[in-house]
Design a protein around this motif. Structure first.
Motif, PDB file in Angstrom:
ATOM      1  N   SER A 151       7.994  -5.563  -6.925  1.00  0.00           N
ATOM      2  CA  SER A 151       9.274  -5.233  -7.561  1.00  0.00           C
ATOM      3  C   SER A 151      10.278  -6.365  -7.387  1.00  0.00           C
ATOM      4  O   SER A 151      11.002  -6.738  -8.324  1.00  0.00           O
ATOM      5  CB  SER A 151       9.847  -3.942  -6.969  1.00  0.00           C
ATOM      6  N   VAL A 189       1.778   1.034 -11.951  1.00  0.00           N
ATOM      7  CA  VAL A 189       1.721   2.343 -11.290  1.00  0.00           C
ATOM      8  C   VAL A 189       0.364   3.002 -11.547  1.00  0.00           C
ATOM      9  O   VAL A 189      -0.255   3.566 -10.639  1.00  0.00           O
ATOM     10  CB  VAL A 189       2.865   3.246 -11.786  1.00  0.00           C
ATOM     11  N   ALA A 190      -0.100   2.921 -12.792  1.00  0.00           N
ATOM     12  CA  ALA A 190      -1.376   3.548 -13.139  1.00  0.00           C
ATOM     13  C   ALA A 190      -2.537   2.930 -12.355  1.00  0.00           C
ATOM     14  O   ALA A 190      -3.521   3.620 -12.042  1.00  0.00           O
ATOM     15  CB  ALA A 190      -1.634   3.415 -14.639  1.00  0.00           C
ATOM     16  N   TYR A 249       0.361  -6.203 -15.268  1.00  0.00           N
ATOM     17  CA  TYR A 249       1.688  -5.896 -15.823  1.00  0.00           C
ATOM     18  C   TYR A 249       1.799  -6.409 -17.254  1.00  0.00           C
ATOM     19  O   TYR A 249       2.251  -5.692 -18.156  1.00  0.00           O
ATOM     20  CB  TYR A 249       2.739  -6.552 -14.923  1.00  0.00           C
ATOM     21  N   GLU A 296       9.034  -1.708 -19.234  1.00  0.00           N
ATOM     22  CA  GLU A 296       8.703  -0.363 -18.767  1.00  0.00           C
ATOM     23  C   GLU A 296       7.205  -0.118 -18.871  1.00  0.00           C
ATOM     24  O   GLU A 296       6.595   0.482 -17.972  1.00  0.00           O
ATOM     25  CB  GLU A 296       9.465   0.677 -19.592  1.00  0.00           C
ATOM     26  N   GLY A 314      -2.143   1.757  -9.347  1.00  0.00           N
ATOM     27  CA  GLY A 314      -1.874   1.980  -7.930  1.00  0.00           C
ATOM     28  C   GLY A 314      -1.499   0.728  -7.171  1.00  0.00           C
ATOM     29  O   GLY A 314      -1.752   0.627  -5.963  1.00  0.00           O
ATOM     30  N   LEU A 321       5.508  -1.944 -15.972  1.00  0.00           N
ATOM     31  CA  LEU A 321       5.672  -1.223 -14.702  1.00  0.00           C
ATOM     32  C   LEU A 321       4.755  -0.014 -14.627  1.00  0.00           C
ATOM     33  O   LEU A 321       4.109   0.240 -13.595  1.00  0.00           O
ATOM     34  CB  LEU A 321       7.131  -0.786 -14.542  1.00  0.00           C
ATOM     35  N   LYS A 322       4.699   0.737 -15.703  1.00  0.00           N
ATOM     36  CA  LYS A 322       3.831   1.924 -15.719  1.00  0.00           C
ATOM     37  C   LYS A 322       2.362   1.530 -15.590  1.00  0.00           C
ATOM     38  O   LYS A 322       1.558   2.267 -15.015  1.00  0.00           O
ATOM     39  CB  LYS A 322       4.068   2.723 -16.994  1.00  0.00           C
ATOM     40  N   MET A 326       1.777  -0.816  -7.434  1.00  0.00           N
ATOM     41  CA  MET A 326       3.216  -1.054  -7.541  1.00  0.00           C
ATOM     42  C   MET A 326       3.810  -1.182  -6.143  1.00  0.00           C
ATOM     43  O   MET A 326       4.411  -0.263  -5.596  1.00  0.00           O
ATOM     44  CB  MET A 326       3.869   0.094  -8.319  1.00  0.00           C
TER      45      MET A 326
END
Length: 302
Positions: A126, A116-117, A153, A109, A119, A112-113, A121
């Motif tokens: 995935s 995302v942080a 990641y 997790e 930009g 993944l975050k 993702m």
């Protein structure tokens, strides 16, 4: 000058820690190391001059915490000092299998975050991650050479996992700190937690401490800032390469060399190093007493 002690022979099958199902095998090496530690431990106990003393024996995976703590306890009992060995591994919030899964979940997790942080993702990432998760290869650094985005990641996942491992999110430090406080206050009986390896294997035993002078906590996290009440922290040091070599020799779980296991050991080692300055006694893997400056030099040379 440290006083010398005439230590008794150590018989087979001496009492050990209170972790259910824990099997230990005491070797001549463990006895020799306990023999080196014992005079220094008694010296520290005499300096404290307390009616009851809490000792922790901490160190990385496979360094011999359970075995050496058991031998120290035997020597203390033979000297007329009632001693109990408590395993800190009874105090995580989850049984080992569930906690292992939680560690993986926290890492993934966090990774993944992290994507995302940044930009990045993307859908194809995935899909690739699902393949890596299935193969349990998402934290293998060699895969980041093929998929450079995976380095982001892995970095974020590692940082997130570090904030979980050995913290109150993973372990009930408050419960164990209370136990040490009750012991110091002279409690005759204390309820101690027992945690097995299967779901539902959890209970408490009422333990008689009326004749106990020394409580030894054997645990990786025994010198943690989150644990209150330890009087004499003992660090059994093992460099990362020594730890890995030992785990390969034991190879208990078949995943000794997995990237995730290696990462967890590295993170635990970082935490042990950060806490080492508090140790009253440090013993090297080769069985030598170390000053803190010696310890720092040894670890820097690794």
């Amino acid at each position: 000058m440290t006083k010398s002690w005439n230590l008794p022979p150590v018989p087979q099958n001496i009492p050990h820690g209170d972790m259910p199902g824990d099997k230990i095998c005491i070797s001549g090496e463990h006895i020799a190391k306990a023999g080196v530690l014992y005079p220094r431990l008694r010296e520290e106990m005499e300096r404290l001059g307390q009616e009851r003393v809490v000792v922790c024996v901490c160190g990385g995976s496979g360094v011999g915490k359970s075995e050496i703590a058991s031998v120290l306890a035997y020597y203390l009992r033979q000297a007329g000092l009632g001693t109990y060995v408590l395993s800190g591994d009874n105090y995580p919030h989850r049984i080992p299998e569930d906690n292992d899964r939680e560690r993986v979940r926290v890492y993934r997790e966090g990774g993944l975050k992290g994507l995302v942080a940044q930009g990045v993702m993307l859908p194809e990432f995935s899909l690739r991650l699902r393949e890596l998760w299935q193969a349990e290869a998402d934290c293998d650094p060699t895969n980041a050479k093929v998929d450079p985005w995976l380095a982001l990641y892995q970095k974020a996942g590692r940082q997130t996992l570090s904030r979980y491992l050995g913290t109150p999110a993973e372990i009930s430090f408050a419960e164990l700190s209370n136990i040490l406080s009750w012991f110091h206050q002279g409690a005759d009986r204390i309820y101690l937690k027992r945690m097995g390896r299967e779901t539902g294997c959890l209970w408490y035993d009422s333990v008689d401490f009326s004749e106990t002078r020394v409580l030894i906590v054997e645990w990786t996290h025994g010198n943690s800032d989150y644990l209150d009440g330890v009087d004499i922290p003992i660090l059994l040091n093992s460099t990362p390469s020594e730890t890995l070599a030992h785990r390969r020799a034991r190879n208990r779980d078949g995943k000794t060399d997995s990237a995730f296991t290696t990462m967890v050991l590295e993170l635990e080692q970082e935490k042990l190093e950060a806490q080492a300055y508090k140790a009253k006694i440090i013993l090297s893997k080769s069985g030598e007493l170390l000053r803190y400056s010696d310890y720092r030099a040894l670890m820097a040379g690794e």
